[in-house]
Design an enzyme around this catalytic site. Sequence first.
Site, PDB file in Angstrom:
ATOM      1  CG  ASP A  34      -0.495  -0.080   2.541  1.00  0.00           C
ATOM      2  OD1 ASP A  34       0.717  -0.370   2.707  1.00  0.00           O
ATOM      3  OD2 ASP A  34      -1.268   0.159   3.494  1.00  0.00           O
ATOM      4  CD  GLU A 157      -2.743   3.789  13.409  1.00  0.00           C
ATOM      5  OE1 GLU A 157      -1.734   3.423  14.022  1.00  0.00           O
ATOM      6  OE2 GLU A 157      -3.905   3.508  13.771  1.00  0.00           O
ATOM      7  CG  ASP A 169      -4.399  -1.299   8.399  1.00  0.00           C
ATOM      8  OD1 ASP A 169      -4.187  -2.066   7.442  1.00  0.00           O
ATOM      9  OD2 ASP A 169      -3.579  -1.112   9.313  1.00  0.00           O
TER      10      ASP A 169
END
Length: 382
Positions: A34, A157, A169
Amino acid sequence: MQQLIDKFTGFFKVSPAVAAQAPGRLEVLGNHTDYNEGFVLSCAVGQTTKFVLAPVEGTLCTVKDFRDGALMKFDLAALDQQPPRNGSKYIIGMLRELRKRGFTPFAFNAGLESSVPLSAGMSSSAALEVAVGLAVTAHSKFAIDKAELARAGQGVENNFLGLKTGLLDQFSSIFGKEDSIIMSDFRSAEVIGTLSLPAGYSFVVVNSMKKHTLVDSDYNIRRQDCENAAAILSGVYPGSRTLRDITPEQLENAKDKLSDREFRRAAHVVGECDRVKQAAKLLDSGDVEGFGKLLFASHDSSISNFENSTKELDIIVGIARKDPACLGARLSGGGFGGITIHLVKSADAAEYAQRVKAEYFKAAGIEAEVFICSLGAGARLN
Ligand code: GLA
C-alpha cells in the site's frame, strides 16, 4: 448495536444522537504494497467496532469503553498534548486529523464496544478511528469524502502515533463490501475491482497470539528500505517513482544496482503486486487452487525477502501446507506476529481450524485464537 445503545443509555442517562460501526479488515494478498502505491486484495470482516455518542456542553469528552469498563476522559482544550496511553489516543487523534481538514470538534459522551480482536493484525485501531470519524462527522453534518476519511485515520497513525503505515487498514474498513474481496490501487486510492471467493470457500484466521505491536516492530524500517530501493530504481528507470512502477523483469535486470537487502525488500513488493494481479484473474475464472498457491508464495516471500514473518507464523503456515484441506495460507497484515489467513472449503473450515489450533499447541505450546471469517460490509451509520 442495540445492546451498545442500551448500555450507553443506562450509563449516561440519555440516548445517543448518532451510532456508527466500522469493521476490522483482512489483508488477503498484497503485503506491504500500500505505501508503495501498489495493489492489494483485502476485505472487511464481520467483526466491527461500534461507537455511539451524544453531544454535551463544554469541552470535556467522556468515553465509556464497554469492553473493559474503562472510563476515559479528555479535554478538547488539550487536544494538542501528547497522546495518552489508553485507547482514547485513537479518538483524540481522529479529532485532530479531522480538525486539520476543517472539522470543528465538539464535546461528547460516548460509548464504545468492539468484536475486532485487539493487536492481532485485523486493524482494531483503524476500525476505531473510522467509527469515530464517521460518527462525529455525521453528527456535525461535516462533508468528507470516504477516501479522505481513511486518510484522516492513517494520519492518526502517521502523525500522532509515529507509525508510517499505509492507507490499507482504514481504506478497507471503509470500502469493504459484504461477501466481497476488494481490489484497491493505492496510487489513486480507489477500489478498482470487486471479487468473490468461489461459493463454498472461506477464510480461516489463526492468530499466532504473539502480540503484534507495530510500534516496536521493524515496520518503519521496512518502509524506509522500500523507499531507498525505489529511489535507486528510479535512477535506472526514469519515470518510475515507487516500487509499484517496477516489473519483476526490470527488478531482476537492475539487481546489481541494489544491496542484497534492498533487492529482497523490493522483490517482495514487486512480487506481491504481480501476485495480486494474477490472483484477480484466477478468482475471476474461478481457479481457487491457483489463487491458494499465490497465498503460499506470498508467505514464502515474507520469509525470505521481507523478513516480516516469525517462528510462530511459520509454524502455522507449515501446518497449513501439510493439511490437504488447505489451499493456501500466509501471514496477513504488517507481520512480525499477528495473524495468518487460510483458504479452505467452508464445509471443512470448523474442523480445519481446530486441527491447526491443536497442531500449533503441540508445536509451540501456544493456544491460538481461530475464527472463520465472513466478508463483511464497510463502515456504516446505524
Ligand atoms: C499494516 C499497515 C498497512 C499495511 C500492512 C501491510 O497493516 O497498517 O498500512 O502496510 O501492514 O500490508
